[in-house]
Write an enzyme that holds these catalytic residues in place. Structure first.
Site, PDB file in Angstrom:
ATOM      1  N   GLY B 148      39.838   9.099  88.386  1.00 42.06           N
ATOM      2  CA  GLY B 148      39.928   9.881  89.606  1.00 42.06           C
ATOM      3  C   GLY B 148      38.619  10.607  89.884  1.00 42.06           C
ATOM      4  N   CYS B 149      38.509  11.170  91.064  1.00 40.27           N
ATOM      5  CA  CYS B 149      37.258  11.806  91.488  1.00 40.27           C
ATOM      6  C   CYS B 149      37.001  13.103  90.728  1.00 40.27           C
ATOM      7  CB  CYS B 149      37.272  12.029  92.990  1.00 40.27           C
ATOM      8  SG  CYS B 149      38.777  12.800  93.621  1.00 40.27           S
ATOM      9  N   TYR B 150      37.959  14.021  90.742  1.00 45.57           N
ATOM     10  CA  TYR B 150      37.786  15.259  89.975  1.00 45.57           C
ATOM     11  C   TYR B 150      37.561  14.955  88.492  1.00 45.57           C
ATOM     12  CZ  TYR B 150      39.526  18.213  93.869  1.00 45.57           C
ATOM     13  OH  TYR B 150      39.704  18.879  95.064  1.00 45.57           O
ATOM     14  N   THR B 152      36.182  12.430  87.060  1.00 46.47           N
ATOM     15  CA  THR B 152      34.833  11.926  86.796  1.00 46.47           C
ATOM     16  C   THR B 152      33.830  13.073  86.725  1.00 46.47           C
ATOM     17  OG1 THR B 152      35.286   9.781  87.835  1.00 46.47           O
ATOM     18  CG2 THR B 152      32.981  10.463  87.710  1.00 46.47           C
TER      19      THR B 152
END
EC number: 1.2.1.38
Lengths: 343, 343, 343, 343
Positions: B148-150, B152
């Site tokens: 996921g973005c957060y 990473t």
């Protein structure tokens, strides 16, 4: 009608004072100063004032300002410390929106602001203008130091916890976010639309001038030494501050929601939202309110407080008028009852 | 040329895969699926693709997708878990940009995602696709769960500290901020320009789905139990994630700057900035880089890490292509060397 | 590899040249100049360049620049006119992104730019670098005057109508809108985020410097005298130009859609969209394309043309590279095939 | 205190009515309806209203609404035409912010709005609520059709020219730009922050519903047939309309500045700015003013008029309250004297 002066009226806090005072029923802005814009109508700088103010900027002059009942200083730090004392000595009430009189320890002040403090006696007797904490002292004050924007949002968020003595004061964290107007109206590359929009960044991580101010305020309500890590960030929007605060509970039996509601139940400008709320900065856009929510994620020992204000209103000019009302014996919310603008 | 399929191509991560793959020299997108847009040219949804793709959306069909060398799933959670297993069983490589295979503990997964996990065996054997940690495993993987973005941005920021064992892992804080594209392209009131611009707010404070994913990744590199308070916020911008992380040092003798530089010295996509830097999300806009800075404010026992990525690139589609390159034996940065767009 | 120099590399068009040229396979930026930033690494100004350029800014020096195959001038008007002639005389190819050589009538130029033109001979022999009109001349040119941003979008929109002779050329209207990056990276109050966002305004209504440039280009393809009312506006966004053009048809029998499609059918960078389309500036964000739509509202005698570009790419640095490719005999779209970034 | 009802209170114009009326000294909102939010406190939808309104949404009921002195309809077109007649027949004053009663020619109305007009008699007797044109008729009206946002800005800009008979009315052009709030609060992909920010586009070029409304208003003050090309555009901001208007002068001897100043000299809400001014939409943000500037570029035969308003205030709810004040015999600017918010 009380006569009001504004020193340093071309910046955003000066303009916001003019906007808010335009509809105040008991005061009239009679003097506004700016060295650079001497003689120019205020509406030339802010067309939104057209038709509401005939006022022109003039060079600051103490004799003229002394005719006012109250003078707001909306100047960069280092200006008010020289000009305010004579006015105060002549009995004129002053609210300084700058940083000169906020910190009692003027040695510490000098370290953060990069200059000697030339009138420490006045810093000593100035009242720190956070009405939700210092209302009684403000009533009798001649000189009020209006709090900074981050300090307002952050102190209102942490003070109930510290007053109740239920968190470890040595390891507080405030991760704060501000709209770009906090940087003022000066031309600079970093706050150009093309540099500051569509981006997000921290700044002042190594140390920001609002850190000692916040610590002073928190220490005042705590028995034990306060330690605070404070990281401000720049949000691609014009107005608004969101402070996200983290503390470790030393007593997990307390009803946090009830604690905050009780603390602020008589405060017109502080709105403790229902449990589970997510305060948005825009709910305070243009208005003098602070909205707060409190969480204990996953029922652990961390408390998270969310606090939002409009940095130019409750974080500057609105709070300054709130202080003015208190100092002049007017109803505290006079001229400040308008709502936030959504959308 | 490797044949590439994309399942669920109408959202932002699907569109970003198309944008990034358009100039990749060794792969060709041969299939793209969407139930709702079946038959429509992709350029009708994203005019920026006009002239670059003749492709039309089609209904997902396993036999057709099985002709691809690799298939990206850019679908909401719950979709890939049903469709991926057959493809994987037929030897097709898969990178899932969704959440279905990220968390090994599928009981925990079910709690956060509100549904049973129907193919836990595949979650068990999926490789978590954070190349800076799992590169070797990704090389041989058939199924990669793209982070996921957060997670990473946050893992890349905290892992060096945990690997070195110099912070208290039980009291980590990640205060994260994301642009609105993280919420996807679905029509909803909360992400309208009039609701989300000129405002800032936290969300998911009580608990966000990326919390268990981040904790799993941090726990994997820590001997002691990891405790994390994670608060995401919505930033009024399209792209970008900024994670501000706080930890308490158990060893204050370590040179933090050197630690981070050493950890990432061979990583093309992780840029440890010079001491004192303030990473801006826009420096990664459209690009697959993560920029990191590390601070120890006032020389105390707190370490503050700042980490920025483009949530749609290193936080989603770019990292997916990075994983694809590794899985196909191509140079890891092929097609991903373009720079961030400033301004 | 061709050696490329950039004079005046700290502004937005200089930065955009660096971004776009970083992935160009046949050229290398070997020199970049800036008086104010002499000695500083380019990545210090634009962190997005970190890891891609080792280059440092240097003071401009003709002998050094003369070693380049081609030099871009990204300087304010008045600079190139003095520095370019010697380079051109020494056989170095030059693309000037500024205004110095765009207008043939240097008396007229002087009127709009407020200074004498000191090298009118070079203005006379410079080729106006709009490839869709002047491709053959550009091929053999040593000095190319890269068009302005508004002139690019507007000429591409009106030229088909004038070439076909089907509108009244005396009463053309171009209502144009630009993102704020068109104003450059200089610190100024008017382009601060707090001044330019959440607002919209016209500027230069009494007369804008791009007016004579557009008129010159339109006149070149019209038999009759061209009259143009041009009103630019500032849009609260970073990149993008939208020109909305109005003309009165003298022949209403023409198929306007077919006319535009035919005119641009061989142009890689001009995309005539299907009838009824509404071009968005963002479809060209970061890319070298121009998208055009043409309307005849309510079947009347007015034609409305909509034309969008990214002002920093097709309106400046991308078009400059397109010209470079043509001048160096490279494929015209080399290094420029990447897509617009949506969202 | 007059009792006020609002039908359809969940949209932006409903919320703006609540914001503006909160500080109106002579009226009180006693009823607000919403079928979808029946029973919910209004402050749950708009937290900015917390502490100011105890009101809850209820299902619309004619008997209840009939107890009001005046009812605002803030509903999509097609709703008011059915519910308003009975209220009006019972003597309740109504201001409809929607489109149902704006156009006298209900056959034409039906063509643009895609439905039959079911109460054409009421459209016939409704007064078009542009006070600067129809003040006397509004005074005695029971039913006022509040103008659209584009029509307000555009009519105020063109009417002085048409009343004076100094332009060719057959070839008028209005190139208008609106903030996104004009599209309302409904969830839709096109107005998501990620779709509408950092971009600019035209829409409704083939024909927009405000075209017949504007033409009707212009025709009413012109002897000769009015022809208008109207192209609206979407600006990446929340509030504000800027209409740029072009006309050809038939008499170039008139002092345009004096003409406009004279026309609006008694109008509190219309501010004709000094010659050379560039009105910004933000100067009216949140306020009920219209600012206008007039130009004759290069002394030619074209007149360019720039007109700005806040689409939700003078373009909707503010003008509705202005009409309410006139209808109730209150001072026209009561509750509407606050200034625009800059920045």
């Amino acid at each position: 009608m009380y006569k009001i002066g504004i020193v340093g009226g071309t910046g955003y806090t000066g303009a916001e004072l003019l906007r808010l005072l335009a509809n105040h029923p008991e005061v009239e802005v009679t003097h506004i100063t700016s060295r650079s814009e001497d003689g120019k109508p205020v509406a030339d700088i802010y067309p939104s004032l057209r038709g509401h103010y005939d006022l022109r900027f003039s060079v600051p002059d103490t004799d003229t300002l002394a005719q006012c009942d109250l003078v707001f200083f909306a100047t960069p730090h280092g200006v008010a410390m020289d000009q305010v004392p004579e006015l105060v000595d002549r009995g004129v009430k002053v609210v300084d929106l700058g940083a000169d009189f906020r910190i009692k320890d003027t040695i510490e002040w000098a370290k953060w602001y990069g200059m000697e403090h030339r009138t420490p006696d006045y810093a000593a007797k100035a009242v720190y203008g956070l009405p939700e904490v210092n209302r009684e002292a403000i009533k009798g004050a001649t000189l009020v130091a209006n709090p900074g924007c981050y300090p307002t949002a952050t102190q209102l968020g942490l003070i109930p916890l510290l007053e109740a003595g239920i968190v470890d004061p040595a390891h507080l964290i405030a991760d704060a976010k501000s709209g770009v107007s906090g940087a003022g109206r000066g031309a600079s590359v970093g706050t150009l639309l093309c540099e500051a929009s569509e981006s997000f960044k921290a700044y002042g991580v190594a140390g920001h001038r609002h850190l000692p101010e916040i610590k002073q305020g928190l220490q005042a309500v705590s028995d034990k030494p306060v330690g605070l890590t404070f990281v401000p960030h720049l949000v691609p929007m014009i107005r608004g501050i969101h402070s996200t605060m983290y503390a470790t509970l030393t007593d997990t039996s307390v009803d946090l929601q009830a604690l905050f509601e009780e603390r602020y139940k008589d405060e017109f400008f502080v709105d403790v939202m229902p449990a589970g709320s997510l305060p948005e900065t825009r709910s305070t856009k243009g208005a003098n309110f602070c909205r707060i929510a409190v969480y204990r994620p996953q029922g652990g020992d961390k408390v998270v407080v969310l606090s939002v204000i409009d940095n130019l209103v409750k974080g500057a000019s609105g709070q300054a008028i709130q202080n003015m009302n208190i100092m002049l014996g007017l109803p505290e919310n006079m001229g400040l009852t308008h709502l936030g603008m959504m959308p």
